[in-house]
Design a protein around this motif. Structure first.
Motif, PDB file in Angstrom:
ATOM      1  N   GLN A  16       0.838  -1.203   0.000  1.00 35.31           N
ATOM      2  CA  GLN A  16       0.000   0.000   0.000  1.00 35.31           C
ATOM      3  C   GLN A  16       0.870   1.249   0.000  1.00 35.31           C
ATOM      4  N   TYR A  17       1.990   1.193   0.751  1.00 33.74           N
ATOM      5  CA  TYR A  17       2.922   2.323   0.738  1.00 33.74           C
ATOM      6  C   TYR A  17       3.459   2.570  -0.671  1.00 33.74           C
ATOM      7  N   THR A  18       3.793   1.511  -1.365  1.00 34.40           N
ATOM      8  CA  THR A  18       4.309   1.642  -2.725  1.00 34.40           C
ATOM      9  C   THR A  18       3.257   2.242  -3.652  1.00 34.40           C
ATOM     10  N   VAL A  19       2.013   1.809  -3.505  1.00 35.73           N
ATOM     11  CA  VAL A  19       0.932   2.363  -4.326  1.00 35.73           C
ATOM     12  C   VAL A  19       0.770   3.849  -4.051  1.00 35.73           C
ATOM     13  N   ASP A  20       0.790   4.233  -2.784  1.00 35.69           N
ATOM     14  CA  ASP A  20       0.633   5.653  -2.432  1.00 35.69           C
ATOM     15  C   ASP A  20       1.776   6.483  -3.015  1.00 35.69           C
ATOM     16  N   ARG A  21       2.999   5.969  -2.908  1.00 36.38           N
ATOM     17  CA  ARG A  21       4.160   6.710  -3.418  1.00 36.38           C
ATOM     18  C   ARG A  21       4.087   6.856  -4.937  1.00 36.38           C
ATOM     19  N   LEU A  22       3.754   5.805  -5.630  1.00 39.47           N
ATOM     20  CA  LEU A  22       3.693   5.868  -7.085  1.00 39.47           C
ATOM     21  C   LEU A  22       2.491   6.667  -7.572  1.00 39.47           C
ATOM     22  N   SER A  23       1.427   6.675  -6.785  1.00 41.42           N
ATOM     23  CA  SER A  23       0.283   7.516  -7.135  1.00 41.42           C
ATOM     24  C   SER A  23       0.669   8.984  -7.077  1.00 41.42           C
ATOM     25  N   ALA A  24       1.420   9.367  -6.029  1.00 45.50           N
ATOM     26  CA  ALA A  24       1.900  10.745  -5.927  1.00 45.50           C
ATOM     27  C   ALA A  24       2.880  11.054  -7.049  1.00 45.50           C
ATOM     28  N   SER A  25       3.719  10.082  -7.387  1.00 45.74           N
ATOM     29  CA  SER A  25       4.680  10.278  -8.473  1.00 45.74           C
ATOM     30  C   SER A  25       3.965  10.480  -9.806  1.00 45.74           C
ATOM     31  N   LEU A  26       2.886   9.729 -10.041  1.00 43.69           N
ATOM     32  CA  LEU A  26       2.122   9.897 -11.273  1.00 43.69           C
ATOM     33  C   LEU A  26       1.512  11.283 -11.340  1.00 43.69           C
ATOM     34  N   THR A  27       0.968  11.768 -10.217  1.00 43.88           N
ATOM     35  CA  THR A  27       0.379  13.103 -10.180  1.00 43.88           C
ATOM     36  C   THR A  27       1.438  14.161 -10.470  1.00 43.88           C
ATOM     37  N   SER A  28       2.625  13.993  -9.870  1.00 43.74           N
ATOM     38  CA  SER A  28       3.708  14.945 -10.087  1.00 43.74           C
ATOM     39  C   SER A  28       4.179  14.923 -11.540  1.00 43.74           C
ATOM     40  N   THR A  29       4.306  13.731 -12.110  1.00 39.69           N
ATOM     41  CA  THR A  29       4.748  13.614 -13.503  1.00 39.69           C
ATOM     42  C   THR A  29       3.737  14.236 -14.447  1.00 39.69           C
ATOM     43  N   GLN A  30       2.462  13.985 -14.197  1.00 38.26           N
ATOM     44  CA  GLN A  30       1.421  14.579 -15.030  1.00 38.26           C
ATOM     45  C   GLN A  30       1.444  16.094 -14.917  1.00 38.26           C
ATOM     46  N   ALA A  40       2.243   2.896 -15.584  1.00 35.75           N
ATOM     47  CA  ALA A  40       2.539   1.467 -15.621  1.00 35.75           C
ATOM     48  C   ALA A  40       3.112   0.987 -14.290  1.00 35.75           C
ATOM     49  N   GLN A  41       3.988   1.785 -13.700  1.00 35.31           N
ATOM     50  CA  GLN A  41       4.538   1.422 -12.398  1.00 35.31           C
ATOM     51  C   GLN A  41       3.447   1.389 -11.329  1.00 35.31           C
ATOM     52  N   LEU A  42       2.512   2.335 -11.414  1.00 35.81           N
ATOM     53  CA  LEU A  42       1.400   2.334 -10.462  1.00 35.81           C
ATOM     54  C   LEU A  42       0.501   1.127 -10.670  1.00 35.81           C
ATOM     55  N   ASN A  43       0.238   0.775 -11.934  1.00 35.38           N
ATOM     56  CA  ASN A  43      -0.582  -0.404 -12.218  1.00 35.38           C
ATOM     57  C   ASN A  43       0.075  -1.673 -11.688  1.00 35.38           C
ATOM     58  N   ALA A  44       1.397  -1.770 -11.861  1.00 37.40           N
ATOM     59  CA  ALA A  44       2.119  -2.939 -11.348  1.00 37.40           C
ATOM     60  C   ALA A  44       2.033  -3.001  -9.830  1.00 37.40           C
ATOM     61  N   ALA A  45       2.145  -1.837  -9.187  1.00 35.48           N
ATOM     62  CA  ALA A  45       2.054  -1.805  -7.720  1.00 35.48           C
ATOM     63  C   ALA A  45       0.645  -2.179  -7.258  1.00 35.48           C
ATOM     64  N   ASN A  46      -0.377  -1.700  -7.974  1.00 36.74           N
ATOM     65  CA  ASN A  46      -1.755  -2.076  -7.633  1.00 36.74           C
ATOM     66  C   ASN A  46      -1.981  -3.574  -7.825  1.00 36.74           C
ATOM     67  N   PHE A  47      -1.366  -4.133  -8.878  1.00 35.19           N
ATOM     68  CA  PHE A  47      -1.485  -5.581  -9.107  1.00 35.19           C
ATOM     69  C   PHE A  47      -0.876  -6.348  -7.935  1.00 35.19           C
ATOM     70  N   GLU A  48       0.315  -5.951  -7.507  1.00 39.13           N
ATOM     71  CA  GLU A  48       0.952  -6.639  -6.383  1.00 39.13           C
ATOM     72  C   GLU A  48       0.152  -6.462  -5.099  1.00 39.13           C
ATOM     73  N   LEU A  49      -0.447  -5.288  -4.922  1.00 35.46           N
ATOM     74  CA  LEU A  49      -1.298  -5.090  -3.754  1.00 35.46           C
ATOM     75  C   LEU A  49      -2.485  -6.045  -3.794  1.00 35.46           C
ATOM     76  N   GLY A  50      -3.057  -6.251  -4.986  1.00 36.30           N
ATOM     77  CA  GLY A  50      -4.166  -7.195  -5.119  1.00 36.30           C
ATOM     78  C   GLY A  50      -3.747  -8.631  -4.863  1.00 36.30           C
ATOM     79  N   GLN A  51      -2.462  -8.938  -5.084  1.00 38.74           N
ATOM     80  CA  GLN A  51      -1.974 -10.297  -4.867  1.00 38.74           C
ATOM     81  C   GLN A  51      -1.733 -10.619  -3.394  1.00 38.74           C
ATOM     82  N   THR A  52      -1.915  -9.635  -2.512  1.00 43.00           N
ATOM     83  CA  THR A  52      -1.756  -9.929  -1.084  1.00 43.00           C
ATOM     84  C   THR A  52      -2.871 -10.838  -0.572  1.00 43.00           C
ATOM     85  N   THR A  53      -3.962 -10.909  -1.297  1.00 38.11           N
ATOM     86  CA  THR A  53      -5.003 -11.905  -1.009  1.00 38.11           C
ATOM     87  C   THR A  53      -4.924 -12.982  -2.074  1.00 38.11           C
TER      88      THR A  53
END
Length: 359
Positions: free
Chosen positions: A85-99, A191-204
């Protein structure tokens, strides 16, 4: 003692009788093998899914027990989602900054394009002023001064125009790297955010098929790495019986023939089945391209044993009769309308099923 009684008690009569029994048994064995082929080298088989996480993590919750029945999509266990979840939050902020950076570049491009148009207008005006002053009298000091001044302004505006065009070209170079309709830096961050969301979904971890949980080897707090098998999931959608028959029996067995089954786990009961398929080969016949010459072994046995092949049997049973994978089965295939042999075969199968109560 009469002569007939003496004959029955003579050694010769016993030898003749025993020989007759052996001959009858051989004849029956050969006939049965051609009409009702029988084997006890058979077992229940099903697909077994090995369950493992696709990511690393610590187990925080186990949602099933040994023997639990699950449906495809049911959760089995969960890993700690916090670091993901931390990785998703960080990459979400990074996506916003990049955009935001890309939007800023787009705004700068529009600004410099407007500046370029203004510089072009300034150069046009300066060029016209210079041309007008050039046509004036050039012998007076004032005329020459105005001409020099207009030339300086023209050159200054030309330099500013070149700089504006360079700024536009530089920003265009930064913006021209596109993936579809999106800037490459934004696409990479997404893409990095999508990968992080995928891994977050794999925790279950979810069940891939309808099945029964078996060999559960998991406890809360265990740290798992990707690919660590922690349980098996026996697919309950389809089970079949593998009956291993000698190759000389395959000439009379064909798909679609009826079969009779008795399971050691169900003493005294006979079930119906049907031949589904006959194996096309075994491992020793598989050619492997290893670049080596053939290694031919000399036979050491006096008698060459017949190779066994898999015959798959579809059990025709009620759904409320559970079959355990690996359970031992007696199988008799009915190859045709052989009333006498079929009746004897059913009797031996029934007798064997009854003996299952004992051993």
């Amino acid at each position: 003692m009469s002569s007939s009684a003496a004959w029955w008690h003579s050694p010769r009569s016993w030898i003749i009788g025993l020989t007759a029994l052996i001959v009858i048994a051989i004849i029956y064995y050969v006939a049965a093998d051609r009409t009702t082929p029988f084997t006890t080298d058979a077992y229940v088989q099903a697909f077994v899914v090995q369950v493992a996480p696709r990511i690393d993590g610590q187990v925080v919750e186990i949602l099933v027990e040994e023997g639990s029945r699950v449906a495809a999509g049911d959760p089995l266990f969960r890993l700690d989602p916090t670091p993901y979840q931390y990785t998703v939050d960080r990459l979400s902020a990074s996506l916003t900054s990049t955009q935001s950076n890309v939007d800023s570049l787009q705004a700068q491009l529009e600004h410099y394009q407007a500046v370029t148009k203004q510089r072009e207008a300034d150069v046009t005006f300066a060029q016209a002023t210079y041309d007008r002053n050039l046509k004036l009298e050039e012998d007076s000091f004032a005329a020459k001064q105005r001409l020099d001044q207009s030339l300086d302004e023209l050159r200054s505006n030309q330099a500013l125009l070149s700089q504006a065009r360079a700024d536009v070209a530089n920003i265009n170079t930064q913006l021209e790297s596109m993936v579809g309709d999106e800037h490459s830096s934004v696409a990479e961050a997404r893409a990095q955010l999508n990968a992080a969301n995928f891994e977050l979904g794999q925790t279950t971890v979810f069940a891939a098929v309808d099945g029964v949980v078996d060999n559960l080897q998991l406890s809360e707090g265990t740290y798992l790495e990707s690919g660590d098998f922690v349980m098996s999931l026996i697919d309950t959608r389809r089970k079949w019986i593998v009956a291993n028959y000698p190759e000389n029996a395959l000439s009379v067995i064909a798909p679609g023939q009826k079969a009779k089954l008795s399971f050691f786990m169900y003493p005294g009961k006979i079930f119906d089945g049907e031949v589904a398929a006959i194996g096309a080969g075994v491992y020793r016949g598989q050619g492997l391209a290893d670049g080596l010459l053939a290694d031919v072994e000399n036979p050491s046995a006096w008698v060459t044993l017949s190779q066994r092949f898999e015959v798959r049997i579809k059990p025709m049973m009620d759904a409320n009769v559970p079959l355990r994978v690996g359970a031992t089965v007696r199988v008799m295939v009915i190859t045709g309308d052989h009333f006498f042999m079929n009746a004897i075969g059913r009797f031996w199968l029934w007798l064997g099923a009854k003996l299952d109560y004992i051993y």
